[in-house]
Design an enzyme around this catalytic site. Structure first.
Site, PDB file in Angstrom:
ATOM      1  N   SER A 167       0.803  -1.228   0.000  1.00 22.47           N
ATOM      2  CA  SER A 167       0.000   0.000   0.000  1.00 22.47           C
ATOM      3  C   SER A 167       0.838   1.281   0.000  1.00 22.47           C
ATOM      4  O   SER A 167       0.503   2.211  -0.743  1.00 22.47           O
ATOM      5  CB  SER A 167      -0.971  -0.001   1.181  1.00 22.47           C
ATOM      6  OG  SER A 167      -1.920  -1.021   0.999  1.00 22.47           O
ATOM      7  N   LYS A 212      -9.375  -6.100  10.135  1.00 22.99           N
ATOM      8  CA  LYS A 212     -10.524  -5.567   9.380  1.00 22.99           C
ATOM      9  C   LYS A 212     -11.831  -5.620  10.179  1.00 22.99           C
ATOM     10  O   LYS A 212     -12.679  -4.751  10.041  1.00 22.99           O
ATOM     11  CB  LYS A 212     -10.681  -6.314   8.052  1.00 22.99           C
ATOM     12  CG  LYS A 212      -9.575  -5.993   7.047  1.00 22.99           C
ATOM     13  CD  LYS A 212      -9.812  -6.677   5.707  1.00 22.99           C
ATOM     14  CE  LYS A 212      -8.655  -6.428   4.758  1.00 22.99           C
ATOM     15  NZ  LYS A 212      -8.879  -7.030   3.437  1.00 22.99           N
ATOM     16  N   GLU A 222     -23.061   0.917   3.223  1.00 21.35           N
ATOM     17  CA  GLU A 222     -23.894  -0.295   3.106  1.00 21.35           C
ATOM     18  C   GLU A 222     -23.042  -1.530   2.825  1.00 21.35           C
ATOM     19  O   GLU A 222     -23.222  -2.588   3.405  1.00 21.35           O
ATOM     20  CB  GLU A 222     -24.918  -0.125   1.978  1.00 21.35           C
ATOM     21  CG  GLU A 222     -26.200   0.553   2.393  1.00 21.35           C
ATOM     22  CD  GLU A 222     -26.795   0.019   3.697  1.00 21.35           C
ATOM     23  OE1 GLU A 222     -27.055  -1.186   3.772  1.00 21.35           O
ATOM     24  OE2 GLU A 222     -26.983   0.824   4.646  1.00 21.35           O
ATOM     25  N   ALA A 266     -16.260 -17.986   1.968  1.00 20.51           N
ATOM     26  CA  ALA A 266     -17.286 -17.167   2.632  1.00 20.51           C
ATOM     27  C   ALA A 266     -16.652 -16.346   3.746  1.00 20.51           C
ATOM     28  O   ALA A 266     -17.287 -15.996   4.723  1.00 20.51           O
ATOM     29  CB  ALA A 266     -18.381 -18.072   3.193  1.00 20.51           C
ATOM     30  N   GLY A 274     -13.887 -12.912   4.679  1.00 19.59           N
ATOM     31  CA  GLY A 274     -13.971 -11.459   4.492  1.00 19.59           C
ATOM     32  C   GLY A 274     -14.007 -11.038   3.034  1.00 19.59           C
ATOM     33  O   GLY A 274     -14.836 -10.205   2.643  1.00 19.59           O
ATOM     34  N   ASN A 318     -18.652 -23.062  -0.032  1.00 12.70           N
ATOM     35  CA  ASN A 318     -17.694 -22.998   1.076  1.00 12.70           C
ATOM     36  C   ASN A 318     -17.601 -24.352   1.753  1.00 12.70           C
ATOM     37  O   ASN A 318     -18.561 -25.119   1.774  1.00 12.70           O
ATOM     38  CB  ASN A 318     -18.136 -21.928   2.088  1.00 12.70           C
ATOM     39  CG  ASN A 318     -16.982 -21.481   2.967  1.00 12.70           C
ATOM     40  OD1 ASN A 318     -15.880 -21.245   2.484  1.00 12.70           O
ATOM     41  ND2 ASN A 318     -17.218 -21.370   4.272  1.00 12.70           N
ATOM     42  N   LYS A 336     -21.713 -21.374   6.970  1.00 16.13           N
ATOM     43  CA  LYS A 336     -21.192 -20.002   6.865  1.00 16.13           C
ATOM     44  C   LYS A 336     -21.647 -19.355   5.548  1.00 16.13           C
ATOM     45  O   LYS A 336     -22.046 -18.185   5.522  1.00 16.13           O
ATOM     46  CB  LYS A 336     -19.659 -20.068   6.914  1.00 16.13           C
ATOM     47  CG  LYS A 336     -18.994 -18.825   7.383  1.00 16.13           C
ATOM     48  CD  LYS A 336     -17.607 -19.178   7.926  1.00 16.13           C
ATOM     49  CE  LYS A 336     -16.517 -18.382   7.265  1.00 16.13           C
ATOM     50  NZ  LYS A 336     -15.177 -18.881   7.611  1.00 16.13           N
TER      51      LYS A 336
END
Ligand code: NDP
Length: 277
Positions: free
Chosen positions: A18, A70, A82, A132, A134, A155, A160
């Site tokens: 980054s 996160k 959202e 499934a 993040g 998954n 999940k």
């Protein structure tokens, strides 16, 4: 004038691309910013939260968040978009009037890469999303907005995937299942949003799913030909891609959110691309 301060926070953080990406963006758009890498402490319960507040109180304008923070960043944010709410995780924060605004650009970055860079439309396509966690959660809403004919979330832990799918109301045909349920199923595009490639593993995917696939996309980046991509290649899939474009595009989304203008991603993608072999 003093540059505006931004940073990425994670642990470990040494590997993060980054700072390089955002300094390239800043140069190409003539923005006066300083972007650093901060190692978030994991040895005390509120270490991450204190580091973020410290950066904010020192006049910082925004941060990217990477593993393993996160979810904690999501809990810390005062306001959420959202798509961040659905993802249950954020990868970008903007500080405004002492408040923390939370966003998740991973999914939209992935969609941008697929549709704009790789020129693959998801519209009316049968799409398989593996995982499934993040990254898959973040991809779901942007994928649905692209209007695929069908979106299957597969998954290992089926409950999940089912929980995730049940959280969304949509006109798109959205199905959760396990790998065994994919017998005789074929997809136009297959995404690997599992973390299996990070440890050189291969999810129990039947290669028949690739019979009509135009693209196999590995979300992990910089790993070359992962077991998933090799499986796709052996099954005859012509286009293979890894997550380098997703990485660049989510960064460009964050940059735009912070600075009000969107940088071009092509030189970043070119620089960070590792051949798929
Ligand atoms: P999570 O830890 O949140 O989720 C991991 C997922 O992988 C779960 O669904 C898990 O299944 C599944 N999984 C792990 N190992 C296997 C296996 N051997 N076989 C089948 N399924 C497996 O990870 P993330 O969602 O954060 O990350 C997923 C991937 O996306 C990683 O490769 C990461 O590098 C990449 N990524 C790329 C980004 C980019 O910018 N290019 C940004 C963010 C992520 P189960 O629930 O059954 O355990």
């Amino acid at each position: 004038m003093m540059p505006d301060q931004y940073a990425v926070i994670g642990n470990p953080i040494g590997h993060s691309k980054s700072p390089l990406i955002h300094s390239m963006f800043a140069k190409s758009t003539d923005q006066n910013i300083k972007y650093s890498a901060i190692e978030g402490p994991i040895d005390r319960v509120d270490g991450f939260e204190l580091k973020v507040r410290e950066f904010l109180n020192a006049g910082g304008k925004g941060m990217n968040v990477t593993a393993p923070f996160k979810l904690r960043a999501y809990a810390l944010a005062d306001q959420l978009s959202e798509r961040a709410k659905l993802a249950g995780a954020i990868n970008a924060m903007k500080f405004a009037n002492g408040e923390i605004l939370g966003e998740n650009f991973d999914g939209i970055g992935l969609l941008k890469d697929v549709q704009s860079n790789l020129k693959f439309s998801l519209t009316n396509k049968r799409v398989l999303l593996m995982g499934a966690g993040g990254a898959a959660r973040g991809a779901l809403l942007p994928f649905i907005e692209a209007n695929p004919a069908e979106l299957i979330v597969v998954n290992r832990d089926v409950a999940k995937a089912t929980k995730l799918v049940n959280e969304i109301s949509s006109n798109v045909k959205l199905i959760a299942c396990g790998y065994k349920d994919l017998t005789d199923q074929k997809f136009d595009i297959v995404f690997n949003a599992t973390s299996a490639s990070l440890t050189g593993e291969l999810p129990p995917l039947n290669p028949e799913v690739f019979t009509h696939s135009g693209l196999a996309y590995e979300l992990a980046y910089g790993k070359g030909l992962t077991p998933f991509l090799r499986l796709a290649q052996n099954a005859g899939v012509k286009r293979l891609a890894d997550g380098v474009g997703m990485l660049a595009e989510q960064a460009a989304e964050a940059f735009q959110w912070w600075r009000g203008l969107r940088p071009s991603t092509s030189s970043v993608i070119q620089l960070l691309t590792v051949p798929l072999k």
